[in-house]
Design an enzyme around this catalytic site. Structure first.
Site, PDB file in Angstrom:
ATOM      1  N   LYS A  62      21.810  -2.006  -0.520  1.00  0.00           N
ATOM      2  CA  LYS A  62      20.656  -2.917  -0.528  1.00  0.00           C
ATOM      3  C   LYS A  62      21.063  -4.328  -0.107  1.00  0.00           C
ATOM      4  O   LYS A  62      20.346  -5.002   0.629  1.00  0.00           O
ATOM      5  CB  LYS A  62      20.014  -2.953  -1.915  1.00  0.00           C
ATOM      6  CG  LYS A  62      19.333  -1.648  -2.309  1.00  0.00           C
ATOM      7  CD  LYS A  62      18.783  -1.712  -3.730  1.00  0.00           C
ATOM      8  CE  LYS A  62      18.468  -0.331  -4.287  1.00  0.00           C
ATOM      9  NZ  LYS A  62      17.420   0.383  -3.556  1.00  0.00           N
ATOM     10  N   ALA A 101      23.623  -5.393   1.854  1.00  0.00           N
ATOM     11  CA  ALA A 101      23.879  -5.489   3.294  1.00  0.00           C
ATOM     12  C   ALA A 101      22.571  -5.390   4.083  1.00  0.00           C
ATOM     13  O   ALA A 101      22.349  -6.142   5.040  1.00  0.00           O
ATOM     14  CB  ALA A 101      24.849  -4.390   3.722  1.00  0.00           C
ATOM     15  N   ASN A 142       9.935  -2.171  -6.814  1.00  0.00           N
ATOM     16  CA  ASN A 142       8.976  -1.176  -6.314  1.00  0.00           C
ATOM     17  C   ASN A 142       8.299  -0.506  -7.517  1.00  0.00           C
ATOM     18  O   ASN A 142       8.540  -0.894  -8.663  1.00  0.00           O
ATOM     19  CB  ASN A 142       9.649  -0.189  -5.348  1.00  0.00           C
ATOM     20  CG  ASN A 142      10.591   0.801  -6.039  1.00  0.00           C
ATOM     21  OD1 ASN A 142      10.655   0.868  -7.262  1.00  0.00           O
ATOM     22  ND2 ASN A 142      11.304   1.567  -5.240  1.00  0.00           N
ATOM     23  N   LEU A 158       4.504  -1.176  -3.211  1.00  0.00           N
ATOM     24  CA  LEU A 158       3.923   0.143  -3.495  1.00  0.00           C
ATOM     25  C   LEU A 158       3.968   1.066  -2.278  1.00  0.00           C
ATOM     26  O   LEU A 158       3.047   1.848  -2.049  1.00  0.00           O
ATOM     27  CB  LEU A 158       2.470  -0.040  -3.956  1.00  0.00           C
ATOM     28  CG  LEU A 158       2.243  -0.871  -5.229  1.00  0.00           C
ATOM     29  CD1 LEU A 158       0.790  -1.294  -5.352  1.00  0.00           C
ATOM     30  CD2 LEU A 158       2.684  -0.087  -6.464  1.00  0.00           C
ATOM     31  N   GLY A 159       5.044   0.964  -1.494  1.00  0.00           N
ATOM     32  CA  GLY A 159       5.191   1.819  -0.320  1.00  0.00           C
ATOM     33  C   GLY A 159       4.022   1.664   0.631  1.00  0.00           C
ATOM     34  O   GLY A 159       3.610   0.542   0.950  1.00  0.00           O
ATOM     35  N   LYS A 166       1.072   1.906   0.115  1.00  0.00           N
ATOM     36  CA  LYS A 166      -0.110   1.266  -0.498  1.00  0.00           C
ATOM     37  C   LYS A 166      -0.014  -0.260  -0.478  1.00  0.00           C
ATOM     38  O   LYS A 166      -0.882  -0.935  -1.027  1.00  0.00           O
ATOM     39  CB  LYS A 166      -0.270   1.752  -1.945  1.00  0.00           C
ATOM     40  CG  LYS A 166      -0.588   3.238  -2.056  1.00  0.00           C
ATOM     41  CD  LYS A 166      -0.690   3.642  -3.524  1.00  0.00           C
ATOM     42  CE  LYS A 166      -0.594   5.154  -3.689  1.00  0.00           C
ATOM     43  NZ  LYS A 166       0.093   5.527  -4.942  1.00  0.00           N
ATOM     44  N   ASP A 210      10.392   6.652   9.555  1.00  0.00           N
ATOM     45  CA  ASP A 210      11.413   6.714   8.507  1.00  0.00           C
ATOM     46  C   ASP A 210      11.270   5.474   7.636  1.00  0.00           C
ATOM     47  O   ASP A 210      11.497   4.361   8.102  1.00  0.00           O
ATOM     48  CB  ASP A 210      12.806   6.777   9.175  1.00  0.00           C
ATOM     49  CG  ASP A 210      13.936   6.673   8.165  1.00  0.00           C
ATOM     50  OD1 ASP A 210      13.688   6.852   6.951  1.00  0.00           O
ATOM     51  OD2 ASP A 210      15.074   6.403   8.588  1.00  0.00           O
ATOM     52  N   ASP A 231      14.001  -3.236   1.577  1.00  0.00           N
ATOM     53  CA  ASP A 231      15.024  -4.236   1.926  1.00  0.00           C
ATOM     54  C   ASP A 231      14.514  -5.165   3.025  1.00  0.00           C
ATOM     55  O   ASP A 231      14.785  -6.373   3.021  1.00  0.00           O
ATOM     56  CB  ASP A 231      16.314  -3.544   2.375  1.00  0.00           C
ATOM     57  CG  ASP A 231      16.964  -2.766   1.237  1.00  0.00           C
ATOM     58  OD1 ASP A 231      16.776  -3.168   0.066  1.00  0.00           O
ATOM     59  OD2 ASP A 231      17.646  -1.765   1.511  1.00  0.00           O
ATOM     60  N   GLY A 270      16.370   4.836  10.499  1.00  0.00           N
ATOM     61  CA  GLY A 270      17.447   4.022   9.940  1.00  0.00           C
ATOM     62  C   GLY A 270      16.922   2.816   9.188  1.00  0.00           C
ATOM     63  O   GLY A 270      15.713   2.599   9.105  1.00  0.00           O
TER      64      GLY A 270
HETATM   65  N1  LIG Z   1       4.002   3.770   5.417  1.00  0.00           N
HETATM   66  C1  LIG Z   1       3.994   2.429   5.418  1.00  0.00           C
HETATM   67  N2  LIG Z   1       3.154   1.743   6.221  1.00  0.00           N
HETATM   68  C2  LIG Z   1       3.132   0.395   6.237  1.00  0.00           C
HETATM   69  N3  LIG Z   1       3.907  -0.374   5.448  1.00  0.00           N
HETATM   70  C3  LIG Z   1       4.770   0.247   4.624  1.00  0.00           C
HETATM   71  C4  LIG Z   1       4.871   1.676   4.562  1.00  0.00           C
HETATM   72  N4  LIG Z   1       5.824   1.998   3.643  1.00  0.00           N
HETATM   73  C5  LIG Z   1       6.279   0.820   3.173  1.00  0.00           C
HETATM   74  N5  LIG Z   1       5.655  -0.227   3.736  1.00  0.00           N
HETATM   75  C6  LIG Z   1       5.853  -1.661   3.465  1.00  0.00           C
HETATM   76  O1  LIG Z   1       7.134  -1.857   2.912  1.00  0.00           O
HETATM   77  C7  LIG Z   1       7.025  -2.414   1.606  1.00  0.00           C
HETATM   78  C8  LIG Z   1       8.155  -1.920   0.766  1.00  0.00           C
HETATM   79  O2  LIG Z   1       8.112  -0.510   0.670  1.00  0.00           O
HETATM   80  P1  LIG Z   1       8.462   0.248  -0.687  1.00  0.00           P
HETATM   81  O3  LIG Z   1       8.519   1.716  -0.422  1.00  0.00           O
HETATM   82  O4  LIG Z   1       7.528  -0.192  -1.747  1.00  0.00           O
HETATM   83  O5  LIG Z   1       9.925  -0.312  -1.031  1.00  0.00           O
HETATM   84  P2  LIG Z   1      11.221   0.515  -1.505  1.00  0.00           P
HETATM   85  O6  LIG Z   1      11.904   0.892  -0.235  1.00  0.00           O
HETATM   86  O7  LIG Z   1      11.989  -0.508  -2.285  1.00  0.00           O
HETATM   87  O8  LIG Z   1      10.762   1.677  -2.326  1.00  0.00           O
HETATM   88  C9  LIG Z   1       5.627  -2.052   1.131  1.00  0.00           C
HETATM   89  O9  LIG Z   1       5.168  -2.969   0.177  1.00  0.00           O
HETATM   90  C10 LIG Z   1       4.831  -2.133   2.418  1.00  0.00           C
HETATM   91  O10 LIG Z   1       4.473  -3.463   2.714  1.00  0.00           O
HETATM   92 MG   LIG Z   2       9.309   3.218  -1.933  1.00  0.00          MG
END
Ligand SMILES: Nc1ncnc2c1ncn2[C@@H]1O[C@H](COP(=O)(O)OP(=O)(O)O)[C@@H](O)[C@H]1O
Ligand SMILES: [Mg+2]
Length: 304
Positions: A45, A47, A188, A225-226, A228, A251, A257, A292
């Site tokens: 994380k 790097a 997250n 929230l990924g 979301k 990916d 990060d 990557g």
């Molecule tokens: N499928 C996606 N489409 C658009 N943005 C994304 C997507 N996945 C992640 N992100 C962006 O990346 C941020 C971090 O992703 P997240 O999965 O929450 O972090 P982590 O990798 O720490 O689990 C999210 O808040 C969002 O802004």
């Molecule tokens: Mg995530």
């Protein structure tokens, strides 16, 4: 009040060498299974976040440890190529941190890691870098090095009025008094659930239990929230940050990060928390369209 003359970001954290095998299934007990392909990737994380900062054009100094082995050489070389200052990356007699990942066709992932040299960094060594810490514009931290060292750095940074970002990942117990001192706490949904003590899998849940997270620190809290998006927990209320829609997610490794590195860029450039979160979401949305982590992270031109 803050001294924005300090013209670099300092990332203190992990460097890992990741070995990723693509395969249809995991081997059975005693079986030697032939995988389909292999890729090698610079990770950790710390790097990764340093690479995102450097790619955005900020002077970025990485502090951490690798082993005296070829994995360590390769990681440092890669970071240098991305423009990260590696003069404060130490070498130890432990092996370089390694991740072995088995990525199956159905999307499931099995991974093991060796933390190795990452855990050899000490508070005493940080004290030896006092000037570096004191003069940093921003310090970015995660929890892939000893927690005691992270706590030591946060206390020190506070004393010097340096803005700190803690990506409290992977989730683990940390001195709650020290957590209070952090300026930007970014987690997250998994980590948020751990620290809040309740499930936080979507925006509604984050909103419902926002106070549990807010009380962790006197600074800003952000929950990603990924796909979301993310939520900015301000003292006055919760601000949802919409994810930036992308055509095709290739990916999502390194999304978080990328978000953190870009958020740091925003704060470094004097953006408000909201502006920095929106900028971070744009950066992360580019990262998920490519394979990557470090190699997928965008430079400024790709975001604008
Ligand atoms: N499928 C996606 N489409 C658009 N943005 C994304 C997507 N996945 C992640 N992100 C962006 O990346 C941020 C971090 O992703 P997240 O999965 O929450 O972090 P982590 O990798 O720490 O689990 C999210 O808040 C969002 O802004
Ligand atoms: Mg995530």
């Amino acid at each position: 009040m803050r001294d924005w003359e300090r013209d670099y970001i300092c990332v203190i954290g992990s460097l890992n060498y990741d070995i990723i095998m693509k395969q249809k299934r995991m081997p059975f007990l005693g079986e030697t299974y032939t995988a389909d392909s292999i890729t090698y990737s610079g990770g950790g994380k710390g790097a990764n976040q340093a690479v995102q900062c450097a790619k955005l054009g900020i002077d970025t100094i990485m502090v951490g440890k690798v082993g005296r082995d070829t994995f360590g050489d390769t990681l440092v070389e890669k970071l240098k190529e991305y423009g990260v200052d590696c003069s404060c990356i130490g070498r130890s007699s432990s092996p370089t941190g390694v991740g072995v990942v088995h990525a199956l066709e159905d999307g499931s992932v099995y991974a093991s890691i060796i933390t190795g040299a990452n855990f050899d960094i000490t508070s005493l060594e940080i004290d030896g870098l006092d000037e570096l810490v004191r003069n940093s514009g921003i310090i970015i931290l995660q929890l892939e090095i000893p927690t005691g060292v992270v706590e030591h750095i946060i206390r020190k940074a506070k004393q010097y009025h340096v803005y700190t970002i803690l990506n409290a990942a992977p989730a683990k117990e940390i001195d709650r008094d020290v957590l209070k001192l952090v300026d930007g706490l970014i987690v997250n949904e998994t980590e948020a659930s751990f620290y809040a003590g309740v499930d936080m899998t979507d925006g509604g849940m984050v909103r419902a239990h926002a106070d549990r997270l807010r009380q962790l620190t006197d600074g800003t809290v952000i929950v990603t929230l990924g796909s979301k998006g993310s939520m900015l927990l301000e003292k006055e209320g919760v601000v949802p940050i919409e994810p930036v829609k992308v055509e095709h997610v290739t990916d999502s490794t390194g999304a978080g990060d990328s978000y953190i590195g870009a958020f740091a860029y925003g704060k470094y450039k004097g953006m408000t928390d909201r502006q920095a979160c929106c900028f971070a979401a744009r950066a992360a949305s580019v990262t998920v369209t490519k394979i990557g982590a470090q190699e997928a992270m965008p430079c400024l031109r790709e975001i604008n």
